[in-house]
Structure formats: structure tokens, C-alpha cells
Design an enzyme around this catalytic site. Structure first.
Site, PDB file in Angstrom:
ATOM      1  N   TRP A 155     -38.485  63.629 -51.012  1.00 51.64           N
ATOM      2  CA  TRP A 155     -39.157  62.348 -51.184  1.00 51.64           C
ATOM      3  C   TRP A 155     -40.397  62.537 -52.055  1.00 51.64           C
ATOM      4  O   TRP A 155     -40.215  62.915 -53.241  1.00 51.64           O
ATOM      5  CB  TRP A 155     -39.299  61.589 -49.867  1.00 51.64           C
ATOM      6  CG  TRP A 155     -40.026  62.179 -48.697  1.00 51.64           C
ATOM      7  CD1 TRP A 155     -41.245  61.809 -48.218  1.00 51.64           C
ATOM      8  CD2 TRP A 155     -39.547  63.189 -47.778  1.00 51.64           C
ATOM      9  NE1 TRP A 155     -41.556  62.519 -47.094  1.00 51.64           N
ATOM     10  CE2 TRP A 155     -40.555  63.359 -46.797  1.00 51.64           C
ATOM     11  CE3 TRP A 155     -38.401  63.975 -47.709  1.00 51.64           C
ATOM     12  CZ2 TRP A 155     -40.437  64.291 -45.763  1.00 51.64           C
ATOM     13  CZ3 TRP A 155     -38.287  64.893 -46.669  1.00 51.64           C
ATOM     14  CH2 TRP A 155     -39.288  65.035 -45.718  1.00 51.64           C
ATOM     15  N   ASP A 156     -41.616  62.363 -51.580  1.00 46.72           N
ATOM     16  CA  ASP A 156     -42.772  62.394 -52.497  1.00 46.72           C
ATOM     17  C   ASP A 156     -42.749  63.614 -53.402  1.00 46.72           C
ATOM     18  O   ASP A 156     -42.622  64.742 -52.924  1.00 46.72           O
ATOM     19  CB  ASP A 156     -44.080  62.446 -51.692  1.00 46.72           C
ATOM     20  CG  ASP A 156     -44.295  61.234 -50.814  1.00 46.72           C
ATOM     21  OD1 ASP A 156     -43.333  60.505 -50.556  1.00 46.72           O
ATOM     22  OD2 ASP A 156     -45.434  61.039 -50.378  1.00 46.72           O
ATOM     23  N   ALA A 216     -47.850  64.993 -48.443  1.00 46.30           N
ATOM     24  CA  ALA A 216     -48.055  65.018 -49.894  1.00 46.30           C
ATOM     25  C   ALA A 216     -49.423  65.527 -50.345  1.00 46.30           C
ATOM     26  O   ALA A 216     -50.408  65.500 -49.594  1.00 46.30           O
ATOM     27  CB  ALA A 216     -47.802  63.635 -50.466  1.00 46.30           C
ATOM     28  N   ARG A 251     -54.877  61.341 -46.068  1.00 50.97           N
ATOM     29  CA  ARG A 251     -53.862  62.221 -46.626  1.00 50.97           C
ATOM     30  C   ARG A 251     -53.725  62.083 -48.133  1.00 50.97           C
ATOM     31  O   ARG A 251     -54.387  61.289 -48.767  1.00 50.97           O
ATOM     32  CB  ARG A 251     -52.516  61.955 -45.943  1.00 50.97           C
ATOM     33  CG  ARG A 251     -51.966  60.542 -46.061  1.00 50.97           C
ATOM     34  CD  ARG A 251     -50.631  60.462 -45.302  1.00 50.97           C
ATOM     35  NE  ARG A 251     -49.949  59.205 -45.445  1.00 50.97           N
ATOM     36  CZ  ARG A 251     -49.878  58.263 -44.503  1.00 50.97           C
ATOM     37  NH1 ARG A 251     -50.484  58.434 -43.355  1.00 50.97           N
ATOM     38  NH2 ARG A 251     -49.193  57.158 -44.718  1.00 50.97           N
ATOM     39  N   ASP A 252     -52.817  62.860 -48.678  1.00 51.10           N
ATOM     40  CA  ASP A 252     -52.387  62.789 -50.078  1.00 51.10           C
ATOM     41  C   ASP A 252     -53.490  63.157 -51.078  1.00 51.10           C
ATOM     42  O   ASP A 252     -53.808  62.376 -51.990  1.00 51.10           O
ATOM     43  CB  ASP A 252     -51.814  61.387 -50.402  1.00 51.10           C
ATOM     44  CG  ASP A 252     -50.655  61.004 -49.500  1.00 51.10           C
ATOM     45  OD1 ASP A 252     -50.188  61.874 -48.745  1.00 51.10           O
ATOM     46  OD2 ASP A 252     -50.214  59.846 -49.563  1.00 51.10           O
ATOM     47  N   GLU A 274     -51.311  54.289 -50.482  1.00 52.61           N
ATOM     48  CA  GLU A 274     -50.811  55.654 -50.465  1.00 52.61           C
ATOM     49  C   GLU A 274     -50.880  56.335 -51.825  1.00 52.61           C
ATOM     50  O   GLU A 274     -50.795  55.704 -52.868  1.00 52.61           O
ATOM     51  CB  GLU A 274     -49.360  55.644 -49.996  1.00 52.61           C
ATOM     52  CG  GLU A 274     -49.205  54.886 -48.682  1.00 52.61           C
ATOM     53  CD  GLU A 274     -48.160  55.487 -47.792  1.00 52.61           C
ATOM     54  OE1 GLU A 274     -48.544  56.367 -47.007  1.00 52.61           O
ATOM     55  OE2 GLU A 274     -46.988  55.107 -47.911  1.00 52.61           O
TER      56      GLU A 274
HETATM   57  C1  FRU Z   1     -45.576  58.376 -48.876  1.00 46.67           C
HETATM   58  C2  FRU Z   1     -46.048  59.119 -47.674  1.00 46.67           C
HETATM   59  C3  FRU Z   1     -47.288  59.916 -47.980  1.00 46.67           C
HETATM   60  C4  FRU Z   1     -47.197  61.062 -47.017  1.00 46.67           C
HETATM   61  C5  FRU Z   1     -45.713  61.325 -46.970  1.00 46.67           C
HETATM   62  C6  FRU Z   1     -45.228  61.904 -45.686  1.00 46.67           C
HETATM   63  O1  FRU Z   1     -44.195  58.260 -48.963  1.00 46.67           O
HETATM   64  O2  FRU Z   1     -46.290  58.211 -46.624  1.00 46.67           O
HETATM   65  O3  FRU Z   1     -48.463  59.154 -47.851  1.00 46.67           O
HETATM   66  O4  FRU Z   1     -47.933  62.156 -47.448  1.00 46.67           O
HETATM   67  O5  FRU Z   1     -45.099  60.083 -47.238  1.00 46.67           O
HETATM   68  O6  FRU Z   1     -43.869  62.093 -45.656  1.00 46.67           O
END
Ligand code: FRU
Length: 434
Positions: free
Chosen positions: A62-63, A133, A214-215, A301
Site C-alpha cells: 500500500w503506501d 509510512a 505519523r507519516d 494523511e
Molecule cells: C495511509 C495510512 C498512513 C499510515 C498507513 C498505515 O494509507 O493511513 O497514514 O502510515 O496508512 O498502514
């Protein structure tokens, strides 16, 4: 003394502790969001995700984010590009993916055909019980890898605590590919302060409301050469401490026709920023948020900035179900533009909406990231996820399960930007970066 303490607590509970904001913190308002409209310039073409070739056989991904240099350009090491992605083995129960999310990396010469390199970190090295992420920057043969340490390593019951973390290692590249070695200690580089950024404890007080910290995303300001980490947060304070301010909603004219529902108080997403001190990426000075979406949206996000024509373009992703009561918007990429890094952000296309899933497939893709050349990467869902999306995390009961889930990389899409308006352009092959 017990009585005195009880009285003090009772009195202090009556005094609202306003979330602190700086003059430069901009609001994304209800009035702006009310202008969201899907049109041909912002709506992605329909993709039959089930027909997409899987990015990698054995893992959901995913990310994702590319390795960049210190200036934010896509890096090339001995001709290799590197892409990182959150991943989980594709044979685990769908609901488990976030709980065991691990950063894996891929390398490629042409930016199209990717080879899985392995996990970014050796097993058991990262902080947190799973990795969410982040971003990765290379300098002088070293990689500085930023990530979200979610939960705590070794914990028996998963918690959703989120902390910004990093580690530095050596990049080894040869004719066969790329690997990372010789990692230094993993460090927690930032945690919420409770004033500008809500802590997990504050999020748990009172009812509902989001929690995110996060991120971490590396950013170097080309105008000043100062360096920063952007991140996803929530405005400081517990739900009960928040009071409505007109500036959250927009003009009086707008609110007189569109009163703000009381339930909107639960939304307090923000975009955080911290300054890198003395060129040491692990030494951060927390700053007030760049932007807040109080009474507007609960999750902003993966915030990131692209500088173009001397302007700062600030992008973020959010979900359908993260809008405050009374507002609607699609799973999308949203953006803001300003002449300065701090303050002055106006929503792109008036509402902020830059890129949306097609209405016939509202959960088609997510977690878009705009690269320096304005191509946009994200991930696609395959399988039926009902009306939940993978980003529905961070605030859910810990046993929260996804119905069905799979993730792969969708076509990369080109964006064009003129001042404060954007347009979706051509689609390229899945996972293509340049
Ligand atoms: C976005 C998210 C990020 C996070 C990740 C966790 O898709 O929500 O903010 O780091 O997915 O899986």
C-alpha cells in the site's frame, strides 16, 4: 487535601484549554470544503483493479515512497531507483495487514520494472510493533529512513500509539541491485506535545475523535535551504477542551445558511511540521501546524510539499468518512498553495480537491504522493472492502478488522498545475516513477 484536589480538578475541567495555534497556521474551512465537486480535471479514470498485474506476487503493498536525495529529487544510485512500500504477506487474514505492516523496498533501472529487495530493516530492529509510512533520503552514501513506529515492540495487545522514528544505514549498490547495511540505532525523533499536537491520552479522553501522529516526510525548502519533517497529526487537546471558532467554518454568510453541527467538534486533523536542527535529521524542533482542519476533517494523511514556480504546494490525502458532520468529500488527494512555507495556504481549485476516485469505484485507490515531476503514485484496492478503506486506522478499536483487502500499485497519473488550479493528465504504467 483530597477535597482540595477534587475541587481543583473540577474547576480546571471547566476552563477550556484552547488548542494552541500560531498566526501562521492556516485553516481548511467548511466553506472551502463545501465547494468540492467532481469533474473531469480531478476525477481519476476507472481502473478495473482486478485486472492489474500484482506489483509483487507474495505481498500486499500500500503506501509507497521513493528514495530521494537531500533536496527531495528522486535519487539514483549506480543507475538504480528505489521505492519503499508498506507490505504484508498476502496470505494473512485481511484484517491483519496493518498489524504486521513492514516496509519493503524495490529497485529498478527504468522506474517501471521493480525487483523486490527485501525488508528495509533487519527483522526485529525497528521500534514499534509495526512500521507505518515514512520517507527516505540519501546523502553521502547513507540512507536516512524515517517511519512511523506504531505500538511498542513486544507488546502483547496491539496499541495504536504512533511515534516518528528513524535510522541511518549504508547504501550498497552494485550491478545486481541495492541493499542496506550497517544500520545505526533506531531513534524516536518526535512525539506529540499535547499543545499543538494531540497525544493518544488526549484522544482517549471523552468520546470519539481521531488520533494520528505519523507519516514523517522529509522536506528541504529550496528558498532557504532549511530542512523539515512534515507529518500527519491532530490538533492538541481533548474533545471536551475544544471550542468552535468562526475561522474554522469560513464566512458568517456561509455559516448563517449552513450552521455547524455540534458533532463536527470531533474532527481535528492537522498537518504538522518540525525543523531539522544543525543538519542532524534526528534532531527536530517541533513547530506549530502548517494547517488545521478543525470541525472539518479528522485525518490529513501523508502530507508533503512540492515547490514549483516559487510556490509551495502542500498535498495531503483523506477519506470519505473522515469529514466532519455535515460535510462531504471523496477519497482523494487534496492540496493548498502558498508563496511562503509558513502561512498563506489557499486551497487548490477553491475547495482543495486535486484528485478523486471515480464515483463508480469510490475506493479504487488511495494514499497518493505527488513526486517532484508532478507524477502521482498511490495504491489500489482489490477485493471488496465494503465501505471501509485501508486508512481507517489509528482510532479504531484494536480488534478492528477489514472485510477483504488487497493492495497493489495502480497506474501512475500525471498532474498539471497552473497557479492555484490543477488537472489530471495521462496515466502511465503501475508504479512508474521518474
Ligand atoms: C495511509 C495510512 C498512513 C499510515 C498507513 C498505515 O494509507 O493511513 O497514514 O502510515 O496508512 O498502514
Amino acid at each position: 487535601t483530597t477535597l482540595a484536589l477534587a475541587t481543583t480538578l473540577a474547576v480546571s475541567a471547566l476552563i477550556p484549554v484552547h488548542a494552541e495555534v500560531a498566526d501562521t497556521t492556516v485553516n481548511w474551512t467548511r466553506e472551502q470544503v463545501s465547494k468540492i465537486e467532481l469533474n473531469k480535471d480531478n476525477t481519476l479514470p476507472y481502473t478495473d483493479v482486478s485486472k492489474l498485474e500484482k506489483f509483487t506476487e507474495d505481498y500486499h503493498v500500500w503506501d509507497s515512497w521513493p528514495l530521494t536525495d537531500r533536496d527531495g529529487n528522486i535519487a539514483s544510485i549506480k543507475g538504480w531507483k528505489v521505492l519503499f512500500a508498506l507490505s504484508a504477506p498476502n496470505n494473512v487474514l485481511p484484517g491483519k495487514v496493518h498489524d504486521i505492516a513492514t516496509i519493503r523496498y524495490f529497485y529498478s533501472k527504468n522506474g517501471k520494472d521493480w525487483t523486490l529487495g527485501g525488508t528495509l530493516f533487519p527483522e526485529g530492529a525497528s521500534l514499534g510493533s509495526r512500521e507505518w509510512a515514512g520517507s527516505a533520503m540519501m546523502d553521502d552514501g547513507k540512507i536516512h529512513a524515517f517511519y512511523t513506529a506504531t505500538g511498542h515492540r513486544g507488546q502483547e495487545h496491539l496499541t495504536f500509539e504512533q511515534r516518528l522514528a528513524m535510522a541511518t544505514g549504508d547504501i550498497v549498490a552494485d550491478s545486481k541491485g541495492v541493499r542496506f547495511e550497517n544500520w545505526g540505532d533506531h531513534k524516536i525523533i518526535l512525539e506529540p506535545d499535547g499543545k499543538y499536537y494531540q497525544t493518544r491520552e488526549q484522544a482517549q479522553q471523552g468520546e470519539g475523535g481521531g488520533y494520528a501522529f505519523r507519516d514523517p516526510m522529509w522536506f528541504k525548502d529550496p528558498k532557504t535551504d532549511k530542512e523539515y519533517i512534515l507529518f500527519e497529526g491532530n490538533s492538541g487537546g481533548a474533545v471536551g477542551d475544544r471550542t468552535f471558532k468562526q475561522e474554522y467554518a469560513g464566512s458568517i454568510e456561509y455559516t448563517s445558511k449552513n450552521p455547524v453541527p455540534a458533532g463536527a467538534v470531533h474532527a481535528n486533523g492537522n498537518i504538522g511540521i518540525a525543523e531539522v536542527v544543525d543538519g542532524d535529521p534526528s534532531n527536530l524542533k517541533m513547530l506549530p501546524p502548517l494547517l488545521e482542519a478543525n470541525y472539518v476533517n479528522e485525518e490529513l494523511e501523508r502530507p508533503h510539499i512540492v515547490v514549483k514556480d516559487n510556490k509551495y504546494y502542500l498535498f495531503t490525502d483523506t477519506h470519505i468518512n473522515k469529514y466532519a458532520e455535515g460535510l462531504q468529500g471523496p477519497e482523494g488527494l487534496y492540496g493548498f498553495v502558498s508563496d511562503t512555507l509558513f502561512g498563506g495556504y489557499e486551497p487548490l481549485n477553491e475547495s482543495g480537491l486535486v484528485l478523486a476516485n471515480p464515483p463508480e469505484n469510490p475506493y479504487q485507490a488511495y494514499s497518493w504522493l505527488v513526486l517532484p515531476n508532478l507524477s502521482v503514485v498511490g495504491f489500489a484496492h482489490f477485493g471488496d472492502i465494503g465501505d471501509m478503506s485501508i486508512g481507517d486506522i489509528g482510532h479504531q478499536p484494536d480488534e478492528f478488522q477489514f472485510e477483504h483487502f488487497g493492495g497493489t500499485l495502480p497506474p501512475t497519473v500525471k498532474l498539471s498545475i497552473k497557479g492555484d488550479t490543477t488537472k489530471i493528465g495521462k496515466e502511465y504504467s503501475p508504479g512508474w516513477i521518474k
